[in-house]
Design a protein around this motif. Structure first.
Motif, PDB file in Angstrom:
ATOM      1  N   TYR A 502       0.826  -1.214   0.000  1.00  0.00           N
ATOM      2  CA  TYR A 502       0.000   0.000   0.000  1.00  0.00           C
ATOM      3  C   TYR A 502       0.859   1.264   0.000  1.00  0.00           C
ATOM      4  CZ  TYR A 502      -3.386   3.570   1.195  1.00  0.00           C
ATOM      5  OH  TYR A 502      -4.147   4.717   1.161  1.00  0.00           O
ATOM      6  N   GLY A 503       1.847   1.342   0.899  1.00  0.00           N
ATOM      7  CA  GLY A 503       2.657   2.551   1.023  1.00  0.00           C
ATOM      8  C   GLY A 503       3.345   2.922  -0.275  1.00  0.00           C
ATOM      9  N   ALA A 504       3.925   1.930  -0.940  1.00  0.00           N
ATOM     10  CA  ALA A 504       4.618   2.200  -2.202  1.00  0.00           C
ATOM     11  C   ALA A 504       3.627   2.521  -3.317  1.00  0.00           C
ATOM     12  CB  ALA A 504       5.473   1.005  -2.586  1.00  0.00           C
ATOM     13  N   ALA A 505       2.484   1.837  -3.329  1.00  0.00           N
ATOM     14  CA  ALA A 505       1.506   2.047  -4.391  1.00  0.00           C
ATOM     15  C   ALA A 505       0.961   3.465  -4.392  1.00  0.00           C
ATOM     16  CB  ALA A 505       0.365   1.042  -4.257  1.00  0.00           C
ATOM     17  N   CYS A 506       0.729   4.055  -3.201  1.00  0.00           N
ATOM     18  CA  CYS A 506       0.149   5.395  -3.146  1.00  0.00           C
ATOM     19  C   CYS A 506       1.204   6.479  -3.324  1.00  0.00           C
ATOM     20  CB  CYS A 506      -0.617   5.607  -1.847  1.00  0.00           C
ATOM     21  SG  CYS A 506       0.410   5.821  -0.387  1.00  0.00           S
ATOM     22  N   ALA A 507       2.476   6.157  -3.159  1.00  0.00           N
ATOM     23  CA  ALA A 507       3.531   7.164  -3.299  1.00  0.00           C
ATOM     24  C   ALA A 507       4.219   7.080  -4.652  1.00  0.00           C
ATOM     25  CB  ALA A 507       4.560   7.005  -2.180  1.00  0.00           C
ATOM     26  N   THR A 508       4.578   5.889  -5.096  1.00  0.00           N
ATOM     27  CA  THR A 508       5.281   5.694  -6.375  1.00  0.00           C
ATOM     28  C   THR A 508       4.576   4.606  -7.180  1.00  0.00           C
ATOM     29  OG1 THR A 508       6.791   4.149  -5.286  1.00  0.00           O
ATOM     30  CG2 THR A 508       7.499   6.452  -5.443  1.00  0.00           C
ATOM     31  N   PRO A 509       3.433   4.902  -7.783  1.00  0.00           N
ATOM     32  CA  PRO A 509       2.631   3.879  -8.462  1.00  0.00           C
ATOM     33  C   PRO A 509       3.371   3.127  -9.564  1.00  0.00           C
ATOM     34  CG  PRO A 509       1.404   5.929  -8.229  1.00  0.00           C
ATOM     35  CD  PRO A 509       2.805   6.232  -7.833  1.00  0.00           C
ATOM     36  N   VAL A 510       4.212   3.822 -10.327  1.00  0.00           N
ATOM     37  CA  VAL A 510       4.856   3.181 -11.461  1.00  0.00           C
ATOM     38  C   VAL A 510       5.754   2.028 -11.022  1.00  0.00           C
ATOM     39  CG1 VAL A 510       6.909   4.669 -11.501  1.00  0.00           C
ATOM     40  CG2 VAL A 510       6.060   3.638 -13.631  1.00  0.00           C
ATOM     41  N   ALA A 511       6.251   2.091  -9.792  1.00  0.00           N
ATOM     42  CA  ALA A 511       7.166   1.056  -9.311  1.00  0.00           C
ATOM     43  C   ALA A 511       6.439  -0.182  -8.797  1.00  0.00           C
ATOM     44  CB  ALA A 511       8.051   1.628  -8.197  1.00  0.00           C
ATOM     45  N   VAL A 512       5.108  -0.101  -8.648  1.00  0.00           N
ATOM     46  CA  VAL A 512       4.363  -1.182  -7.983  1.00  0.00           C
ATOM     47  C   VAL A 512       3.310  -1.810  -8.891  1.00  0.00           C
ATOM     48  CG1 VAL A 512       2.845  -1.740  -6.042  1.00  0.00           C
ATOM     49  CG2 VAL A 512       4.766  -0.166  -5.716  1.00  0.00           C
ATOM     50  N   PHE A 513       2.542  -0.990  -9.603  1.00  0.00           N
ATOM     51  CA  PHE A 513       1.336  -1.509 -10.254  1.00  0.00           C
ATOM     52  C   PHE A 513       1.623  -2.466 -11.410  1.00  0.00           C
ATOM     53  CE2 PHE A 513      -1.008   1.746  -7.921  1.00  0.00           C
ATOM     54  CZ  PHE A 513      -2.170   1.063  -7.644  1.00  0.00           C
ATOM     55  N   ALA A 514       2.723  -2.263 -12.113  1.00  0.00           N
ATOM     56  CA  ALA A 514       3.039  -3.200 -13.206  1.00  0.00           C
ATOM     57  C   ALA A 514       3.187  -4.613 -12.673  1.00  0.00           C
ATOM     58  CB  ALA A 514       4.318  -2.755 -13.925  1.00  0.00           C
ATOM     59  N   ASN A 515       3.865  -4.735 -11.529  1.00  0.00           N
ATOM     60  CA  ASN A 515       4.052  -6.050 -10.915  1.00  0.00           C
ATOM     61  C   ASN A 515       2.727  -6.599 -10.379  1.00  0.00           C
ATOM     62  OD1 ASN A 515       5.574  -8.297  -9.917  1.00  0.00           O
ATOM     63  ND2 ASN A 515       5.511  -7.357  -7.873  1.00  0.00           N
TER      64      ASN A 515
END
Length: 595
Positions: A502-515
């Motif tokens: 959650y923390g990474a998704a709301c701050a740096t979406p490009v780094a999380v959502f593809a995975n």
């Protein structure tokens, strides 16, 4: 302004008979000794009333001769005027003679020879007992009250039937003596102009009486006006002569403030601030005000809800619009500061103005929520849910005062509140976006953009808005859908992407959502109900169609909208719906099962 308003409140309470006047103190009397004019005991009258298994003393305004009237030192020489406990009135104990003499000395010092027949009878009663202790035998051996009198703690005063007064201390002579004493207690008397009332040639108070009851302040009391070091002085003026306030005014504003701090209906604690409030005249809003902000009582949780509902209905009923809304209302927030008390906030307005702003505050916080969630959130519940570990003692300093001020002024909520709730959501891996936190984010966003409009901002609604243009909001929805897919694919799973990503998704979406989107294909393959898979694919397509790309970073406002979108979508999964045929379907999952 503050001290003047408190002094005026004192005057109002005196006119209502609800506060002790200068030279008097609120206390209780248990028994009255009824004397004849010669000072002989004729009867004992019990003023106590039975309340269940308890005996309650009768409240009075008692003469206070410049000391802690309800407490005694070990000297035995600090009797009260015309009332005290039985140990002083009857001269009991090792220091009985000193106590009895002190009762006589108090009459001589404060009343003097110019006394009426009732006071003269009391002095004769005490003087006879001092010379001959058997004079008190009628009281000490009384078949009904003798035992409790011998213990010495019961409060006693006097009545002389021939004088017509309920008690001897209600004689006008006593009131006149105390009034003369108010301005002549100190030997170092200074005359000046009172900065509060503008009155000239008045006796100036050197050290103001202490204020008690402010949360976390010194138990012995603290001051608002205080100068205790040379660095604070100016023009060689010491103590409170730096800010001259009349002795009578100082006594009255402190007495009014102590009365407010001691009142359960006109005082509430918000974070580290103690908040008191009053109207310039008696008002329903004055007694209802605390219900709008504090937690409901456990014994009667519906009472606070009814008060808030009455506030919303007041637009139609005019409940808080008396005299066309001209009744002034005062709100004072106090916080401890070493030996002093600091003013956290001070608000003055009309009853109708404040009722309108508080109603707007509740409207801001309206959001879809689970059935067991409180209908309205108290200020304490909001603040504690942004504090570390959800503990009151961890509420950030000054945040409570800033939040309360924004409510009462109708201004945007403090940015520190947005920062605090986002930090708490990131750190609370178990719950993340609670309903109260989502409501807070919605309230903050909408109120901020009302004052600072932006052409690309669309107001956040109470429940799911699929057409919300915010990228952060749609990303929050997408994250909620991916989490729901994972939950249905792995019903026994204890940890979901909410805890880990959650923390990474709301701050740096490009780094999380593809995975996460690659993982969702694996999860969808495990769901056996094909209709359910189709539903999720459609929902994902609808959300992804509103975005061009995953942003590298989201600012604080978009992070807040991410949390709201996540919350709205999660609630939408479990919210009752109605299809075109009128059939109620409890949620998407149950609709699949029924088919």
């Amino acid at each position: 302004m503050i001290l003047l308003a408190l002094k005026e409140y004192y005057d109002r309470k005196v006119s209502e008979g609800a506060i002790a006047q200068d030279g008097w103190i609120e206390g209780n009397i248990d028994l009255l000794f009824e004397l004849d004019l010669d000072g002989c005991l004729c009867n004992i009258s019990d003023l106590r009333e039975i309340d269940g298994k308890k005996m309650l003393s009768r409240p009075f305004q008692l003469p206070n001769i410049g000391k802690q009237a309800l407490k005694h030192s070990n000297s035995g020489k600090d009797a009260n005027l015309l009332w005290d406990n039985a140990a002083f009135v009857l001269g009991l104990g090792d220091k009985g003679s000193l106590r009895l003499q002190s009762m006589i000395d108090a009459i001589d010092q404060w009343i003097g020879p110019a006394s009426d027949a009732g006071i003269h009878a009391v002095r004769s009663f005490l003087q006879k007992g001092l010379g001959n202790r058997s004079h008190f035998d009628l009281a000490l051996n009384h078949p009904e009250y003798g035992e409790i009198l011998q213990k010495g703690s019961v409060k006693v005063s006097f009545r002389v039937l021939q004088t017509g007064y309920q008690t001897v201390f209600l004689s006008p002579i006593v009131a006149a003596a105390l009034e003369r004493a108010v301005e002549s207690k100190d030997s170092d008397v200074r005359i000046g102009t009172c900065l509060v009332t503008g009155e000239q040639h008045t006796v100036v108070e050197a050290t103001h009486p202490v204020i008690k009851g402010v949360k976390h302040a010194q138990p012995s009391g603290a001051n608002i006006v205080s100068f205790n070091k040379e660095a604070f002085n100016s023009y060689s003026k010491t103590q409170s002569f730096n800010a001259p306030v009349g002795k009578v005014v100082a006594s009255r504003y402190v007495k009014a403030l102590n009365d407010l701090l001691d009142s359960p209906r006109q005082r509430l604690n918000i974070g580290d601030a103690s908040v008191v409030f009053w109207a310039e005249k008696k008002s329903v809003f004055e007694t209802d005000f605390s219900s709008f902000f504090q937690e409901p009582e456990r014994d009667n949780p519906a009472a606070g809800i009814e008060k808030v509902k009455a506030l919303f209905e007041s637009v139609q009923t005019g409940a808080y619009m008396e005299e066309s809304g001209t009744t002034r209302f005062f709100i004072l927030g106090l916080a401890p500061n070493m030996a002093r008390i600091s003013i956290r906030f001070w608000q003055v307005g009309t009853v109708s103005e404040f009722s309108s702003k508080i109603r707007n505050y509740f409207e801001d916080f309206e959001i879809i929520k689970p059935p067991k969630e409180p209908e309205f959130y108290s200020v304490w519940r909001i603040l504690v849910n942004v504090a570390t570990q959800d503990k009151s003692e961890n509420i950030p300093p000054n945040l409570s005062g800033d939040f309360m001020r924004s409510i009462l002024e109708g201004m945007p909520y403090p940015t520190t509140l947005l920062q605090a709730v986002l930090r708490r959501i990131r750190s609370d891996t178990e719950y993340r976006v609670k309903p109260v936190r989502a409501a807070l984010l919605k309230a903050y966003m909408n109120r901020y953009h009302r004052f600072y409009p932006h052409p690309n901002y669309k107001e956040v609604t109470r429940e799911l808005d699929t057409n919300q243009p915010s990228v952060g909001y749609q990303l929050g929805r997408l994250f909620a859908v991916l989490e729901k897919i994972q939950e249905e694919a792995n019903p026994e799973l204890n940890t979901t992407i909410r805890e880990r990503y959650y923390g990474a998704a709301c701050a740096t979406p490009v780094a999380v959502f593809a995975n996460l989107l690659r993982l969702k294909n694996h999860h969808l393959a495990k769901i056996e109900r094909k209709g359910r898979v189709v539903h999720f694919e459609t929902l994902l397509g609808e959300i992804m169609g509103k975005m061009r790309e995953f942003p590298a970073h989201l600012n604080l406002y978009e992070q807040g909208l991410f949390a709201i979108g996540y919350y709205h979508q999660r609630q939408n999964f479990f919210t009752s719906k109605q299809d075109a045929s009128g059939k109620n379907n409890l949620d998407i999952t149950e609709e699949e099962n029924l088919s």
